[in-house]
Design an enzyme around this catalytic site. Structure first.
Site, PDB file in Angstrom:
ATOM      1  CB  SER A  56     -17.336  38.674  25.992  1.00 15.17           C
ATOM      2  OG  SER A  56     -16.689  38.668  24.740  1.00 15.17           O
ATOM      3  N   GLY A 275     -22.971  33.890  35.165  1.00 20.77           N
ATOM      4  CA  GLY A 275     -22.147  35.074  34.949  1.00 20.77           C
ATOM      5  C   GLY A 275     -21.515  35.067  33.579  1.00 20.77           C
ATOM      6  CG  HIS A 276     -20.346  36.297  29.723  1.00 23.77           C
ATOM      7  ND1 HIS A 276     -19.170  36.487  29.020  1.00 23.77           N
ATOM      8  CD2 HIS A 276     -21.192  35.668  28.881  1.00 23.77           C
ATOM      9  CE1 HIS A 276     -19.321  35.995  27.798  1.00 23.77           C
ATOM     10  NE2 HIS A 276     -20.534  35.484  27.684  1.00 23.77           N
ATOM     11  CG  ASP A 277     -14.935  35.205  32.779  1.00 23.91           C
ATOM     12  OD1 ASP A 277     -15.520  35.607  33.802  1.00 23.91           O
ATOM     13  OD2 ASP A 277     -14.315  34.134  32.727  1.00 23.91           O
ATOM     14  N   GLY A 278     -15.107  38.865  30.328  1.00 26.20           N
ATOM     15  CA  GLY A 278     -14.891  39.720  29.165  1.00 26.20           C
ATOM     16  C   GLY A 278     -13.425  40.045  29.001  1.00 26.20           C
TER      17      GLY A 278
END
Length: 425
Positions: A56, A275-278
């Site tokens: 993601s 930010g973001h995680d995936g």
């Protein structure tokens, strides 16, 4: 200065992670540290330029292209999506901004494989006619993969080319990225990681999500390319709106307090990060950016245990360069439980059954529908333990005793967990 290669090795062994690459960019200096193997079957070692699936984190790339189109005057963020994409069979009130902020109300975990053809996004969008509307647009937050496929299809229509081609033309080529791809036939030209389960480290059999999920989660990249993409968001004012808070995030997991235009905004000890995680098929990726410290950290892993590695490693990196650590997860507390939340909760691809067992609640998660095609563990049981505030509605759970606690919040009509609203049936 710490030896980040040595620390990655030590922490990855402790977390039972198969392979990983740590990337750090700090005020112009880049550090890349590989660890482990890309595939336990072949034994191929991880290298600094190895490719991992971003999951993601791909959404921030799609959002960046939408922001480019807005800057070009070709769409408005508050335009209804059906004005720009008449083919979309969704509530006419749903806007581009709501898709970027997961507030559309569309039941978003639709993982239907609509083929490998260039029309896969168009075909996927047609399936949304049969998807439930979980809540009125703009009234709540619920993580929505389908919304980003809609945005990807919008990019296709406005650019008159596939989302993959627009990604190359708008971001990959201008940034000079040489290790960022979207398709498996491109990935096999590089050292590409395969996922390994958290339970026993065995290699999973399915490599990638369907191409139809591309704008939501199929970018595969190297740590160096991820850092370069993230630097764009430190240096180019075009993308500054993506860092502006749009929606509060009440669960607060990992310091996540607000959502921007797709970027998650974090509060780490009073410092503002984004930010973001995936997460894909046993590949977990993490990206955090501290504008004040001019610090970017990414961690790419091919293990379901990636979170166990990320949290202590991120604490060490950010303590070293910015004087802050990863926030402590919510903890369980002693309190009696009752039966008010027992029953079934269901949304696309997931069924949750909550039952009482002696003095505690248990939640059984069952993958359903198209998600069964790549679910490493189709059924998993979680113990729910009370947490603050002790009102009988707030709980924490975790995948295993080695994993961090995660919040689970109930209302009379729904449960909120994993960032998603799941209605009571």
């Amino acid at each position: 200065m710490p030896d980040w290669s040595a620390r990655l090795n030590e922490l990855a062994v402790a977390a039972e992670v198969t392979g990983a690459v740590l990337g750090i960019w700090h005020d112009g200096e880049t550090t890349l540290a590989p660890y482990g193997v890309l595939n336990t079957t072949t034994g191929v070692e991880t290298t600094a330029d190895s490719l991992f699936q971003l999951g993601s984190i791909s959404k921030s790339w799609t959002a960046s292209m939408i922001v480019q189109l807005a800057a070009e005057g070709r769409l408005g963020l508050d335009d209804p999506i059906v004005k720009l994409l008449p083919e979309a069979p969704v509530d006419t009130r749903v806007t581009v901004r709501q898709l970027l902020t997961h507030t559309s109300g569309i039941d978003g975990d639709l993982f239907t494989d609509t083929g490998r053809g260039d029309d896969c996004l168009q075909r996927y969008v047609g399936l949304l006619a049969d998807v439930d509307q979980l809540f009125e647009p703009g009234t709540a937050y619920s993580y929505c993969n389908a919304g980003f496929v809609l945005l990807g299809r919008l990019i296709e229509v406005l650019d008159n080319r596939t989302w993959d081609e627009s990604l190359k033309a708008r971001l990959v080529e201008p940034l000079g990225l040489r290790h960022t791809v979207t398709l498996p036939e491109e990935a096999i030209l590089h050292n590409a990681a395969v996922g390994h389960t958290a339970a026993d480290g065995s290699r999973v059999q399915t490599w990638q999500l369907p191409r139809s999920i591309g704008p939501a989660g199929t970018i595969t990249s190297s740590a160096a390319d991820v850092l370069e993409f993230a630097r764009l968001h430190l240096t180019d004012a075009t993308y500054a709106p993506m860092q502006e808070p749009q929606v509060p995030y009440a669960a607060g997991i990992g310091g996540f307090v607000d959502l921007g235009l797709t970027w998650r905004i974090y509060d780490w000890g009073g410092r503002r990060l984004f930010g973001h995680d995936g997460s894909t098929i046993s590949q977990l990726a993490f990206l955090r950016i501290d504008p004040e410290a001019r610090l970017i950290m990414c961690l790419l892993t091919n293990s379901g245990n990636g979170t166990r590695l990320f949290e202590p490693l991120a604490s060490e990196v950010f303590t070293e360069y910015a004087g802050v650590a990863h926030p402590v997860a919510p903890q369980p507390a002693e309190a009696p439980v009752d039966d008010r939340h027992t029953g079934r909760y269901e949304r696309a691809s997931v069924r949750l059954d909550v039952s009482r067992r002696a003095d505690h609640l248990v939640m059984t998660e069952q993958a359903t529908g198209d998600r069964l095609a790549f679910a490493e563990e189709p059924v998993h049981e979680y113990e729910l333990l009370p947490t603050e505030p002790l009102d009988g509605n707030h709980f924490v759970t975790r995948y295993s005793p080695e994993h961090p606690w995660l919040p689970v919040t109930f209302t009379p009509t729904r449960v909120f967990t994993s960032g998603r609203v799941t209605p009571r049936r």
